[in-house]
Design a protein around this motif. Structure first.
Motif, PDB file in Angstrom:
ATOM      1  N   SER A  11      80.692 -69.516  86.487  1.00  0.00           N
ATOM      2  CA  SER A  11      79.832 -70.664  86.775  1.00  0.00           C
ATOM      3  C   SER A  11      80.210 -71.822  85.862  1.00  0.00           C
ATOM      4  CB  SER A  11      78.357 -70.306  86.582  1.00  0.00           C
ATOM      5  OG  SER A  11      78.092 -69.986  85.237  1.00  0.00           O
ATOM      6  N   ILE A  12      79.841 -73.029  86.267  1.00  0.00           N
ATOM      7  CA  ILE A  12      80.127 -74.248  85.520  1.00  0.00           C
ATOM      8  C   ILE A  12      78.845 -75.052  85.430  1.00  0.00           C
ATOM      9  CG2 ILE A  12      81.459 -76.397  85.512  1.00  0.00           C
ATOM     10  CD1 ILE A  12      83.585 -74.918  87.180  1.00  0.00           C
ATOM     11  N   ASP A  13      78.543 -75.521  84.232  1.00  0.00           N
ATOM     12  CA  ASP A  13      77.333 -76.320  84.046  1.00  0.00           C
ATOM     13  C   ASP A  13      77.527 -77.714  84.639  1.00  0.00           C
ATOM     14  OD1 ASP A  13      75.931 -74.326  82.700  1.00  0.00           O
ATOM     15  OD2 ASP A  13      76.769 -74.888  80.759  1.00  0.00           O
TER      16      ASP A  13
ATOM     17  N   PRO B  57      91.940 -81.871  94.328  1.00  0.00           N
ATOM     18  CA  PRO B  57      93.058 -81.201  95.005  1.00  0.00           C
ATOM     19  C   PRO B  57      93.917 -80.339  94.084  1.00  0.00           C
ATOM     20  CG  PRO B  57      92.915 -83.496  95.682  1.00  0.00           C
ATOM     21  CD  PRO B  57      91.962 -83.332  94.537  1.00  0.00           C
ATOM     22  N   ASP B  58      93.970 -80.665  92.789  1.00  0.00           N
ATOM     23  CA  ASP B  58      94.752 -79.838  91.868  1.00  0.00           C
ATOM     24  C   ASP B  58      93.928 -78.713  91.258  1.00  0.00           C
ATOM     25  OD1 ASP B  58      93.125 -81.235  90.168  1.00  0.00           O
ATOM     26  OD2 ASP B  58      94.746 -82.189  89.025  1.00  0.00           O
TER      27      ASP B  58
ATOM     28  N   VAL C  77      87.019 -77.741  85.371  1.00  0.00           N
ATOM     29  CA  VAL C  77      86.852 -76.348  85.800  1.00  0.00           C
ATOM     30  C   VAL C  77      87.312 -75.418  84.694  1.00  0.00           C
ATOM     31  CG1 VAL C  77      87.581 -74.627  87.501  1.00  0.00           C
ATOM     32  CG2 VAL C  77      87.079 -76.964  88.225  1.00  0.00           C
ATOM     33  N   THR C  78      88.355 -75.816  83.961  1.00  0.00           N
ATOM     34  CA  THR C  78      88.830 -75.071  82.797  1.00  0.00           C
ATOM     35  C   THR C  78      88.627 -75.940  81.563  1.00  0.00           C
ATOM     36  OG1 THR C  78      91.077 -75.904  83.071  1.00  0.00           O
ATOM     37  CG2 THR C  78      90.523 -73.846  84.176  1.00  0.00           C
ATOM     38  N   GLY C  79      88.321 -75.317  80.452  1.00  0.00           N
ATOM     39  CA  GLY C  79      88.010 -76.064  79.239  1.00  0.00           C
ATOM     40  C   GLY C  79      89.136 -76.938  78.742  1.00  0.00           C
TER      41      GLY C  79
END
Length: 454
Positions: free
Chosen positions: A266-268, A283-284, A324-326
């Motif tokens: 999950s993502i805040d 898109p990436d 999406v990624t830190g």
């Protein structure tokens, strides 16, 4: 009668000189006029039939080596009651789907698609039949998927814009439906569904489903839906660029699930913001795009839940990005945005904007330096409500899969297809009445002029 005839003279009075020649000349002239008038009327009828019928005839088209690049007109046409329907004259693939009109004095709204390969406009009649429900345009622009705003429904309707055919996708027991997102590969659709007790205070199916609906994932090839009970109430959603995962927002978290409904994290989402509907995943794959809440945002159990479906698009906000990624560094926010509509690439987005006079336009914005280029403008004239009001836009979608190759074309004259049957009948009836009146008038004039003079 015999007595009357007996009183007639044996030798009738002589006719005036040249009388017979005059009568014959006028008779021949009358016949010529009548023939010319009849020919002219038939010519008008043939031209009218050609104008009304030929645009709707589907002629065979030679398949090109590769399809033309999709285009967006530099100005979108105004409102017209003469716009034909998808069922009567399929437009082919579309670049845009939106609701257009006004309801201040008269309820005059149209669900429209705009052609990607020409200046075609068609009403989505299936949407009108279902009271303009939540709808999605396929990424390749060839199909429209519809819920039902009249109440609980047993099916979704998939409309093929290239043929006009409809496909019913069964849902089982009647449920209220809210469509959320269409996967980039065109194979899956995310939607929210719930058993309806009745309309909510917003008066729409969309609002009630947003408060209590559970996420479902539909496989369009099989028609099978997979329910994801953990995602309740599903507020908004967007597919990953590979179409294998989905981000679905509940409260202030975007839950990541695969196509079988299994959670992968999950993502805040920052408070006061929500995942951009349908197009919120870059898109990436690096970022989720977020926009400000509409009113009070997602349903919290006591407040929120108004989705804004059917609301005129005019409120200006911004687009911000959540990694999406830190390790990802998000771009700077994009200001002055009414709605995020899609991505040209990982470095540019297409948005709807509005000026101080609420004149709407579509623009491309680069994320690296914020520069923007206007692509198209909506009509600004008072063409709605019989020319007494301006037109408003709601529920706007673009064919997201066509945006990387999008071109802008000169709008030209809008091609609206064959006129509605009632309009055709009125035009032909009026032409006949005018012809008949002119014919009777000519007869009356000839009758007065051709009276023999003793």
């Amino acid at each position: 009668m015999r007595e009357l005839l007996a009183t007639l003279p044996d030798d009738p009075p002589p006719l005036p000189p040249g009388y017979l020649d005059t009568v014959l000349t006028r008779g021949r002239r009358s016949v010529r006029r009548r023939r010319l008038g009849t020919a002219a009327v038939w010519m008008v009828i043939v031209l009218l039939v050609a104008a009304l019928v030929v645009p709707g005839v589907q002629f065979p088209v030679q398949t090109a080596a590769s399809p033309p690049k999709p285009g967006l007109p530099d100005r979108l046409a105004g409102y017209s009651i003469l716009t034909s329907t998808v069922a009567k004259a399929p437009p082919g693939r579309a670049i845009a789907l939106y609701t257009y009109g006004n309801g201040e004095s008269f309820n005059m709204f149209q669900s429209l698609v705009v052609g990607a390969d020409g200046n075609t406009y068609r009403q989505v009649d299936a949407a009108e039949e279902r009271d303009r429900p939540s709808a999605l345009l396929a990424p390749d622009g060839t199909r429209v998927l519809l819920g039902d705003n009249r109440g609980a429904t047993r099916d979704l309707i998939l409309v093929d814009l290239t043929s006009g055919r409809r496909r019913s996708i069964p849902l089982g027991d009647p449920v209220g439906v809210r469509l959320l997102a269409w996967s980039p590969d065109g194979q899956h659709v995310a939607y929210s569904a719930t058993t309806l007790v009745g309309y909510d205070e917003f008066g729409t199916v969309d609002g009630e489903v947003a408060r209590t609906g559970t996420l479902r994932l539909l496989d369009l090839s099989t028609g099978r839906s997979t329910e994801v009970p953990a995602i309740t109430p599903a507020w908004t959603a967007a597919f990953a660029p590979d179409s294998r995962r989905l981000a679905a927002q509940v409260g202030q978290k975007a839950h990541l699930v695969d196509l079988e409904g299994r959670g992968t994290g999950s993502i805040d989402i920052p408070s006061g913001r929500e995942l951009a509907a349908n197009v919120g995943w870059s898109p990436d794959g690096s970022f989720l795009a977020t926009v400000p809440w509409f009113l009070e945002g997602p349903f919290t159990g006591t407040t929120g839940g108004d989705t804004g479906q059917g609301v005129f698009l005019s409120t200006v906000g911004d687009v911000d990005f959540v990694p999406v990624t830190g390790a990802s560094t998000p771009p700077a926010p994009v200001q002055g945005v009414v709605r995020l509509l899609g991505w040209r690439s990982a470095g540019s987005v297409i948005v709807m904007t509005s000026d101080a006079d609420e004149h709407a336009s579509l623009a491309e914005v680069r994320l690296d330096d914020g520069t923007r280029r206007t692509l198209s403008r909506f009509d600004t004239g008072s063409t709605c409500e019989l020319g007494m009001g301006i037109c408003h836009i709601s529920d706007l979608h673009l064919a997201t899969g066509l945006l990387p190759d999008l071109t802008v074309r000169s709008a030209g004259r809008p091609q609206r297809g064959p006129l509605p049957m009632i309009v055709s009948a009125v035009v032909l009836g009026a032409a006949f009445l005018l012809w008949r009146r002119a014919r009777l008038s000519r007869r009356a004039r000839r009758s007065r002029v051709d009276q023999p003079q003793p």
